[in-house]
Design a protein around this motif. Structure first.
Motif, PDB file in Angstrom:
ATOM      1  N   UNK A 218      17.143   8.426 -73.464  1.00  0.00           N
ATOM      2  CA  UNK A 218      16.243   9.568 -73.292  1.00  0.00           C
ATOM      3  C   UNK A 218      14.792   9.146 -73.535  1.00  0.00           C
ATOM      4  N   UNK A 219      13.858   9.890 -72.908  1.00  0.00           N
ATOM      5  CA  UNK A 219      12.433   9.645 -73.123  1.00  0.00           C
ATOM      6  C   UNK A 219      12.053  10.137 -74.521  1.00  0.00           C
ATOM      7  N   UNK A 220      11.148   9.359 -75.145  1.00  0.00           N
ATOM      8  CA  UNK A 220      10.651   9.719 -76.478  1.00  0.00           C
ATOM      9  C   UNK A 220       9.131   9.607 -76.494  1.00  0.00           C
ATOM     10  N   UNK A 221       8.453  10.574 -77.143  1.00  0.00           N
ATOM     11  CA  UNK A 221       6.987  10.560 -77.230  1.00  0.00           C
ATOM     12  C   UNK A 221       6.504   9.406 -78.102  1.00  0.00           C
ATOM     13  N   UNK A 222       5.428   8.745 -77.602  1.00  0.00           N
ATOM     14  CA  UNK A 222       4.819   7.637 -78.353  1.00  0.00           C
ATOM     15  C   UNK A 222       3.452   8.042 -78.903  1.00  0.00           C
ATOM     16  N   UNK A 223       2.632   8.719 -78.053  1.00  0.00           N
ATOM     17  CA  UNK A 223       1.274   9.077 -78.463  1.00  0.00           C
ATOM     18  C   UNK A 223       0.767  10.198 -77.580  1.00  0.00           C
ATOM     19  N   UNK A 224      -0.067  11.067 -78.160  1.00  0.00           N
ATOM     20  CA  UNK A 224      -0.713  12.137 -77.399  1.00  0.00           C
ATOM     21  C   UNK A 224      -2.206  11.855 -77.326  1.00  0.00           C
ATOM     22  N   UNK A 225      -2.786  11.854 -76.117  1.00  0.00           N
ATOM     23  CA  UNK A 225      -4.207  11.548 -75.932  1.00  0.00           C
ATOM     24  C   UNK A 225      -5.083  12.718 -76.414  1.00  0.00           C
TER      25      UNK A 225
END
Length: 639
Positions: free
Chosen positions: A420-427
């Motif tokens: 599954x996709x996982x969040x790394x960073x939010x701009x």
């Protein structure tokens, strides 16, 4: 007489013997009339003097003897055959088969005119000369010799032989012997019993059959004392007596209150208070079902078991805790199929036999090759990154392990199984998630462009789509301000615009930057603005000569609803109702205007129809019948 004829006669004789039985003799000299079938008629008077046969036709004269004194000789036989009885003076017994009437009197020891020089009766010329043996054997003359032949169906002994008729007893006749079964019954205070014994089957004479068993009559075996009543608990069990009066119950079933959650008992012919049976099945309708496979190999069947509602301690019937029945086969799989149950609450199915060893690498529990990219390893073999959104977007990643090749039991990194996709960073809000040249590298958060550059806003983001970025006109559009007289022609111009996704200035029509609408020309008071092929122009207001064909008083083309001639273009008919005495109606159509010219249109779509008018009313006992709407209806006596 040939042998075939004799056989036929022999077949008829048993019937005669069976019906008449063997002759009954009234005395040593009793006479019987000759019936033509060997003494089937007995002495009518019973005193030993039978009626004579004076005609030789086998029928007695009907005269009873008068004295009751035994005769002193043979019975008279006008045709010469022997009498049926054996008196002291009878010459020879009459066997009853007068096949051929003789022509003379019986002289000597051989009747019917035959010659027997020896006088011992061993030779014969007819069946009537041959004596039988008892009621079941008849004498026949075969090639000059007397032969005794058994009579078919005739009997002289056996438990199922009727000795009165010498025939098998009728089906259901009882036999002597021990009882096969016993039944009990009640009648008021009386105790009853009857027995069943073996019976005759209507065919066999030598033995009785339990298959043809017969019940005897009811016999009273005892009676209850006082006001006690006979109580039958079972037809197989001796009755009992109640303590007094009619019993309240005779078994637990007689106390059934209809509640499946209670246990009812009958004690001493009285119903006891019902007791709740927690956990008892309270409905025959299943409330749940479970499915499973009988095994994993080929030919394993689909099995099912049903769950039924049970009783709670409070006596309520509920499906919350079902009572499960036994596993039974719901569907049988072929030898080249296996059972497959993916959800135990849903019916299973038979699928093709295993393609691989169930449970091995890249092989399902049902023996099917796992789908392509099904995870089969634990080590990470690849990683991907992506951006979601633009300004303030999120950088995400996902990892892959080795996967199955599909169609074979092979685990390889060439068929990655992605997680599954996982969040790394939010701009930040004014920075965009900018992908790298390859999805194998993590994206970065950057401003979209340098503020002040073409198609770049002051905050460093791309200018919205269709933001003007050029100066030359690339397109022009025209329109009318309205349909009124003296209207204006308006126009607007377009320059190249931004794409909204880059700093490029695009001259694509999708990115045009359109200016405002501005007046280009004002029409005269007698003109209107009109668009043709995308261009506007001022044209005279009137399109035609007012009040002429298909032209209204204002000089505009008449609408389609305006008739343009007096000629009738079409006529339609209808019946006003379907009952008796209905009316006939019709309406006419005139040619109409097209709405786009002054020409009178002949197209059916432009016809102008008039109102329906009644042309005739059918009598009160007739119906209006319409065959086609173009043909006048008729009045008929049938609908």
């Amino acid at each position: 007489m040939n042998s075939m004829t004799r056989v036929a006669i022999a077949a008829l004789i048993p019937l005669a013997v069976a019906c008449a039985q063997a002759p009954t003799y009234g005395g040593p000299g009793a006479q019987a009339s000759d019936s033509g079938l060997g003494g089937l008629f007995q002495d009518a008077g019973g005193d030993g003097l039978g009626a004579a046969d004076t005609k030789g036709d086998g029928a007695p004269t009907g005269k009873a003897d008068s004295g009751g004194t035994p005769d002193s000789g043979a019975a008279v036989d006008a045709k010469g055959d022997a009498p049926t009885d054996l008196g002291p003076s009878d010459v020879a017994p009459d066997t009853g088969l007068d096949a051929v009437p003789d022509s003379g009197s019986d002289a000597g020891s051989k009747p019917d005119g035959g010659s027997d020089s020896a006088g011992d009766g061993s030779g014969c010329t007819g069946d009537s000369q041959c004596p039988g043996s008892g009621p079941c054997k008849v004498g026949l003359c075969e090639k000059g010799q007397c032969v005794v032949t058994p009579v078919y169906g005739c009997c002289e002994s056996g438990p199922c032989c009727d000795l009165q008729t010498n025939q098998a007893k009728v089906q259901g006749s009882p036999c002597d012997g021990p009882a096969l079964a016993v039944e009990y019954g009640c009648q008021g205070q009386d105790m009853l019993m009857r027995s069943q014994v073996a019976g005759c089957d209507g065919v066999t004479i030598l033995a009785c059959s339990s298959d043809a068993a017969v019940w005897g009559a009811w016999q009273k075996t005892g009676a209850c004392a006082g006001d006690g009543q006979c109580v039958l608990l079972s037809t197989k069990q001796k009755p009992q007596c109640s303590s007094g009066g009619p019993p309240q119950c005779t078994s637990d079933a007689g106390c059934d209150d209809g509640d499946p959650c209670t246990k009812n008992k009958c004690v001493g012919f009285a119903c006891q208070p019902p007791q709740v049976v927690a956990g008892a099945v309270c409905s025959s309708t299943a409330s749940a079902a479970e499915y499973k496979c009988q095994g994993t190999g080929p030919g394993s069947d689909v099995q099912v078991r049903k769950g039924f509602p049970t009783c709670t301690a409070a006596g309520a019937c509920t499906a919350d805790a079902p009572s499960w029945g036994s596993w039974t086969t719901e569907k049988m799989c072929n030898y080249n199929e296996v059972c497959e149950v993916t959800d135990p609450t849903k019916p299973g199915s038979c699928v093709p036999a295993p393609e691989c060893t169930p449970g091995s690498t890249c092989c399902t529990a049902q023996g099917k090759y796992a789908a392509e990219a099904t995870p089969c390893g634990t080590a990470i073999v690849d990683t991907q990154f992506e951006c979601t959104g633009v300004l303030g977007g999120t950088i995400r990643k996902r990892d892959a392990v080795a996967g199955c090749a599909g169609g074979m039991a092979w685990c390889s990194s060439s068929y990655p199984a992605w997680g599954a996709w996982a969040d790394v960073k939010t701009c930040p809000p004014l920075q965009a998630c900018t992908p790298s040249w390859s999805d194998a590298y993590q994206p970065t958060c950057e401003s979209q462009c340098k503020a002040g550059n073409t198609c770049c806003s002051a905050d460093g983001t791309y200018s919205p789509q269709a933001t003007a970025c050029g100066f030359g006109t690339v397109d022009t559009e025209e329109k009318c301000s309205g349909p009124e007289k003296g209207g204006k022609i308006l126009e607007r111009k377009a320059t190249c615009g931004c794409t909204g996704t880059s700093t490029s200035c695009s001259c694509s029509t999708a990115n045009y930057a359109w200016g405002d609408w501005t007046p280009k020309k004002t029409c005269l008071a007698s003109e209107v603005c009109e668009i043709s092929y995308g261009y506007a122009s001022c044209v005279p207001y009137q399109k035609c000569t007012p009040n002429t064909t298909c032209c209204d008083a204002d000089g505009q083309y008449a609408a389609k609803t305006v008739a343009c001639g007096t000629s009738i273009a079409d006529t339609q008919y209808q019946c006003l109702g379907s009952g008796l005495g209905a009316a006939m109606q019709k309406r006419d159509a005139h040619y109409g205007c097209s709405g786009t010219s002054t020409s009178c249109s002949y197209a059916g779509a432009d016809y102008v129809w008039g109102d329906w008018t009644t042309i005739k009313t059918c009598p009160a006992n007739q119906y209006c019948k319409l065959y086609y709407d173009s043909m006048q209806p008729s009045c008929t006596t049938t609908p």
